[in-house]
Design an enzyme around this catalytic site. Structure first.
Site, PDB file in Angstrom:
ATOM      1  N   ASP A 141      32.069   1.203 -22.103  1.00 28.65           N
ATOM      2  CA  ASP A 141      31.430   1.323 -20.723  1.00 28.65           C
ATOM      3  C   ASP A 141      30.091   1.184 -22.191  1.00 28.65           C
ATOM      4  O   ASP A 141      29.922   2.841 -22.012  1.00 28.65           O
ATOM      5  CB  ASP A 141      31.167   1.481 -19.170  1.00 28.65           C
ATOM      6  N   LYS A 217      37.514 -12.095 -22.437  1.00 24.86           N
ATOM      7  CA  LYS A 217      36.580 -13.183 -21.321  1.00 24.86           C
ATOM      8  C   LYS A 217      34.820 -12.269 -21.659  1.00 24.86           C
ATOM      9  O   LYS A 217      33.712 -12.438 -21.142  1.00 24.86           O
ATOM     10  CB  LYS A 217      36.763 -12.591 -20.052  1.00 24.86           C
TER      11      LYS A 217
END
Length: 237
Positions: A141, A217
């Site tokens: 993150d 992705k």
């Protein structure tokens, strides 16, 4: 020497991950119910002391730790491609772990085990010094807002802890699509005397993108949004 024999002074007051819903699809729930008892463990429920990976995998093989396996797309592909390595995937997101169990079932992967919880706790209390062949942290993150940078996983104390668990000659492999986070990773790792950048002679010290790391992705989206993906590979000296 066990993890408890060498305490690394790294104390976090904030977590580096976003807390998300544990709601699972029917398929994920089925995989969880069927396989978690054999292939997964909660870090908070591990017995005191080093994790006995030899007993868990049923063999003694070089051990790779992936921190933040997400939905498991990359993890499953890499584990299937390297049956000679044992893979530990650490993730806090229950549906992601369940999805990884589904992928392991589909591809008949038996060299993969899953751990749910805080990787810092795992490293400090349940993995021996020098026990890991490689640690992988792919697209953690980014916490892009400056006021949230303290939440980023790759900080000096954490890297010191990680490096202590990698055997001499083993590697720490990082990847991110956020420029300033990549620069932070490079700075923090370069500052550690026990780590050497394998690609220090390359422009920026960035590693060439390994062909064996699958394009997810998220990486595709990063490219479509104009962000450059940076890989860093450091060797434990």
């Amino acid at each position: 020497m066990s993890a408890s024999d060498q305490q690394i002074p790294h104390k976090r007051t904030v977590v580096s991950y976003v807390r998300r819903s544990d709601r699972m699809t029917a398929g994920q729930q089925r995989a969880w119910d069927r396989y978690w008892g054999e292939l997964g463990r909660d870090i908070s429920e591990l017995p005191e002391g080093p994790l006995d990976t030899t007993a868990w995998f049923g063999r003694s093989a070089p051990l790779v730790l992936e921190i933040g396996s997400g939905m498991g797309e990359t993890t499953a592909t890499m584990a299937a491609a390297r049956p000679d390595l044992d893979h530990l995937a650490v993730e806090v997101y229950k549906p992601g772990l369940a999805q990884l169990l589904l992928r392991a079932e589909k591809h008949d992967i038996d060299n993969l085990r899953l751990l749910r919880g805080d990787a810092t706790v795992l490293l400090r209390h349940h993995l021996d010094v020098g026990s890991l062949e490689e640690v992988r942290i792919f697209f953690p993150d980014p916490w892009p807002k400056k006021r949230h940078h303290k939440r980023r996983l790759v900080q000096d104390g954490f890297v010191e802890l990680v490096a202590s668990r990698i055997r001499p000659g083993g590697t720490l492999h990082l990847a991110t699509d956020w420029e300033d986070y990549a620069e932070q990773m490079r700075e923090v790792c370069t500052a550690r005397d026990e780590l050497r950048n394998r690609f220090a002679d390359q422009p920026g010290g960035w590693a060439p993108r390994p062909e064996w790391r699958p394009v997810t992705k998220f990486e595709q989206r990063a490219h479509s949004e104009g962000r450059t993906v940076h890989d860093l590979i450091f060797e434990r000296v």
